[in-house]
Design a protein around this motif. Sequence first.
Motif, mmCIF file in Angstrom:
data_model
loop_
_atom_site.group_PDB
_atom_site.id
_atom_site.type_symbol
_atom_site.label_atom_id
_atom_site.label_comp_id
_atom_site.label_asym_id
_atom_site.label_seq_id
_atom_site.Cartn_x
_atom_site.Cartn_y
_atom_site.Cartn_z
ATOM 1 N N LEU A 124 0.824 -1.217 0.000
ATOM 2 C CA LEU A 124 0.000 0.000 0.000
ATOM 3 C C LEU A 124 0.856 1.265 0.000
ATOM 4 O O LEU A 124 0.430 2.308 -0.497
ATOM 5 C CB LEU A 124 -0.918 0.008 1.231
ATOM 6 C CG LEU A 124 -2.028 -1.058 1.250
ATOM 7 C CD1 LEU A 124 -2.751 -1.038 2.582
ATOM 8 C CD2 LEU A 124 -3.010 -0.827 0.095
ATOM 9 N N THR A 125 2.074 1.169 0.553
ATOM 10 C CA THR A 125 2.965 2.338 0.593
ATOM 11 C C THR A 125 3.978 2.362 -0.544
ATOM 12 O O THR A 125 4.890 3.184 -0.551
ATOM 13 C CB THR A 125 3.693 2.402 1.950
ATOM 14 O OG1 THR A 125 4.254 1.104 2.250
ATOM 15 C CG2 THR A 125 2.752 2.782 3.069
ATOM 16 N N GLY A 126 3.812 1.444 -1.513
ATOM 17 C CA GLY A 126 4.632 1.513 -2.728
ATOM 18 C C GLY A 126 5.872 0.643 -2.754
ATOM 19 O O GLY A 126 6.577 0.599 -3.777
ATOM 20 N N GLU A 127 6.178 -0.055 -1.644
ATOM 21 C CA GLU A 127 7.316 -0.963 -1.677
ATOM 22 C C GLU A 127 6.953 -2.199 -2.507
ATOM 23 O O GLU A 127 5.778 -2.517 -2.686
ATOM 24 C CB GLU A 127 7.726 -1.393 -0.260
ATOM 25 C CG GLU A 127 8.384 -0.298 0.569
ATOM 26 C CD GLU A 127 7.400 0.622 1.244
ATOM 27 O OE1 GLU A 127 6.182 0.320 1.203
ATOM 28 O OE2 GLU A 127 7.823 1.658 1.802
ATOM 29 N N ARG A 128 7.953 -2.889 -3.018
ATOM 30 C CA ARG A 128 7.726 -4.104 -3.799
ATOM 31 C C ARG A 128 8.087 -5.341 -2.996
ATOM 32 O O ARG A 128 9.058 -5.327 -2.229
ATOM 33 C CB ARG A 128 8.587 -4.101 -5.069
ATOM 34 C CG ARG A 128 7.941 -3.495 -6.310
ATOM 35 C CD ARG A 128 7.473 -2.102 -6.118
ATOM 36 N NE ARG A 128 6.982 -1.509 -7.368
ATOM 37 C CZ ARG A 128 6.491 -0.285 -7.451
ATOM 38 N NH1 ARG A 128 6.404 0.476 -6.372
ATOM 39 N NH2 ARG A 128 6.059 0.187 -8.615
ATOM 40 N N ILE A 129 7.297 -6.392 -3.171
ATOM 41 C CA ILE A 129 7.654 -7.714 -2.650
ATOM 42 C C ILE A 129 8.241 -8.468 -3.842
ATOM 43 O O ILE A 129 7.573 -8.630 -4.866
ATOM 44 C CB ILE A 129 6.433 -8.470 -2.085
ATOM 45 C CG1 ILE A 129 5.694 -7.612 -1.039
ATOM 46 C CG2 ILE A 129 6.869 -9.807 -1.476
ATOM 47 C CD1 ILE A 129 6.503 -7.207 0.171
ATOM 48 N N VAL A 130 9.503 -8.875 -3.716
ATOM 49 C CA VAL A 130 10.185 -9.509 -4.849
ATOM 50 C C VAL A 130 10.716 -10.882 -4.460
ATOM 51 O O VAL A 130 10.981 -11.147 -3.278
ATOM 52 C CB VAL A 130 11.352 -8.637 -5.372
ATOM 53 C CG1 VAL A 130 10.859 -7.237 -5.734
ATOM 54 C CG2 VAL A 130 12.496 -8.555 -4.357
ATOM 55 N N LYS A 131 10.871 -11.720 -5.473
ATOM 56 C CA LYS A 131 11.516 -13.015 -5.275
ATOM 57 C C LYS A 131 12.844 -13.010 -6.018
ATOM 58 O O LYS A 131 12.891 -12.706 -7.218
ATOM 59 C CB LYS A 131 10.633 -14.147 -5.803
ATOM 60 C CG LYS A 131 11.266 -15.526 -5.591
ATOM 61 C CD LYS A 131 10.366 -16.646 -6.048
ATOM 62 C CE LYS A 131 11.043 -17.987 -5.768
ATOM 63 N NZ LYS A 131 10.191 -19.127 -6.159
ATOM 64 N N PHE A 132 13.919 -13.319 -5.292
ATOM 65 C CA PHE A 132 15.238 -13.378 -5.913
ATOM 66 C C PHE A 132 15.481 -14.764 -6.504
ATOM 67 O O PHE A 132 15.087 -15.777 -5.923
ATOM 68 C CB PHE A 132 16.336 -13.052 -4.888
ATOM 69 C CG PHE A 132 16.460 -11.578 -4.607
ATOM 70 C CD1 PHE A 132 17.136 -10.739 -5.475
ATOM 71 C CD2 PHE A 132 15.882 -11.022 -3.470
ATOM 72 C CE1 PHE A 132 17.248 -9.383 -5.222
ATOM 73 C CE2 PHE A 132 15.983 -9.664 -3.200
ATOM 74 C CZ PHE A 132 16.663 -8.836 -4.084
ATOM 75 N N ILE A 133 16.133 -14.771 -7.654
ATOM 76 C CA ILE A 133 16.472 -16.028 -8.336
ATOM 77 C C ILE A 133 17.992 -16.082 -8.460
ATOM 78 O O ILE A 133 18.618 -15.138 -8.984
ATOM 79 C CB ILE A 133 15.814 -16.076 -9.732
ATOM 80 C CG1 ILE A 133 14.285 -15.943 -9.594
ATOM 81 C CG2 ILE A 133 16.177 -17.352 -10.470
ATOM 82 C CD1 ILE A 133 13.591 -15.477 -10.831
ATOM 83 N N TYR A 134 18.571 -17.165 -7.972
ATOM 84 C CA TYR A 134 20.035 -17.265 -7.940
ATOM 85 C C TYR A 134 20.449 -18.713 -7.721
ATOM 86 O O TYR A 134 19.651 -19.560 -7.318
ATOM 87 C CB TYR A 134 20.607 -16.388 -6.820
ATOM 88 C CG TYR A 134 20.046 -16.719 -5.455
ATOM 89 C CD1 TYR A 134 20.680 -17.639 -4.613
ATOM 90 C CD2 TYR A 134 18.862 -16.145 -5.009
ATOM 91 C CE1 TYR A 134 20.144 -17.968 -3.382
ATOM 92 C CE2 TYR A 134 18.319 -16.466 -3.773
ATOM 93 C CZ TYR A 134 18.960 -17.370 -2.962
ATOM 94 O OH TYR A 134 18.426 -17.695 -1.746
ATOM 95 N N ASP A 135 21.722 -18.988 -7.943
ATOM 96 C CA ASP A 135 22.348 -20.262 -7.588
ATOM 97 C C ASP A 135 23.407 -19.965 -6.537
ATOM 98 O O ASP A 135 24.211 -19.048 -6.714
ATOM 99 C CB ASP A 135 23.004 -20.919 -8.810
ATOM 100 C CG ASP A 135 21.965 -21.556 -9.720
ATOM 101 O OD1 ASP A 135 21.012 -22.133 -9.191
ATOM 102 O OD2 ASP A 135 22.110 -21.454 -10.954
ATOM 103 N N GLY A 136 23.418 -20.723 -5.461
ATOM 104 C CA GLY A 136 24.430 -20.514 -4.431
ATOM 105 C C GLY A 136 23.836 -19.968 -3.156
ATOM 106 O O GLY A 136 22.664 -20.189 -2.846
ATOM 107 N N ILE A 137 24.648 -19.213 -2.408
ATOM 108 C CA ILE A 137 24.236 -18.663 -1.115
ATOM 109 C C ILE A 137 23.962 -17.169 -1.285
ATOM 110 O O ILE A 137 24.846 -16.408 -1.697
ATOM 111 C CB ILE A 137 25.333 -18.902 -0.054
ATOM 112 C CG1 ILE A 137 25.556 -20.416 0.131
ATOM 113 C CG2 ILE A 137 24.960 -18.251 1.274
ATOM 114 C CD1 ILE A 137 26.768 -20.777 0.943
#
Length: 341
Positions: A124-137
């Motif tokens: 509601l305040t404009g922040e994004r919920i994102v999912k990171f995609i990666y290999d490793g730590i």
Amino acid sequence: MQYKKSDFYYDLPEELIAQTPADPRDSSRLLVYNRATREVEHKIFRDITNYLRAGDVLVVNNTKVLPARLFATTRNGGAVEVLLLKRHDIDKWEVLVKPGRKCTVGKELKISDELSLVVEDITLTGERIVKFIYDGIFEEILEKLGTMPLPPYIKTQLKDKNRYQTVYAKHEGSAAAPTAGLHFTPELLEKIRGMGVEIAEVLLHVGLGTFRPVKEDIITDHKMHSEHYEISAEAAATVNAAKREGRRVIAVGTTSVRTLESASDSNGYIKACKDDTQIFIYPTYKFKCVDALVTNFHLPESTLIMLVAALTGREEVLSLYETAVKEQYRFFSFGDATLIL
């Protein structure tokens, strides 16, 4: 009394905003203010030992700043700045993005060959919920690709990112440093322990709300950001023994103050816990746990100067800041410190 935001304004010349940290850390200046006598003294930070005594408990925040600023591109080559705010899950984060128009739900952003993200939701305040995609730590990749999220008033590039960490930083999760702690060196802490002063570590992850200005004219209309804090059984026992025996509890930084006051009962005793706090401390607040404070000089009209004013009084804090400007102290994150007794 109803305080207005403008009641906490002071005039600060831009050249007094520190752009680089003091070297060594404990060579910064220290303005000492005694609330009982109203005496002001001008010292060097390492002189703090002259004002501590055996039995005092110094409470520090051992949070560690994430290298939380990432630079990404869209499929069309547009540049996007991503700032990590809060971890929701292993791969999911709440982030701030700039410019926001390029980050609609479903949009994929590439940070490097080993790290990308997908926008899953918008708050509601404009922040994004994102999912990171990666290999490793993830933490190792972030350490390599991320940069320190320095406050917007610092224009100079930081050569050594450890200078935006306290020497006792342990648990990653902050978007900003608890800057009052930046003045301590391992040697100074060892000297302080040798005097019979106990050091208790608490944790509060500093959010970017620290830098958000108060927009409402009446300060009680301001909504505080939420921050996660943790107090161990050991830290609680150390602080509670001091309160029971009438010894001083000295908070290092406003984050330590907010942690202690959030967790304390009416007698100033704290409990071991993990929780979130939105505590807003401003004049008329009655401190329950904290007896004294080490802190930096804060922005005009900020919630942080309001917290300090709750301890000293509004007129007193403005007078101290006027003195600091006249004496050419350095202000804000990399600036000098105050000790309020």
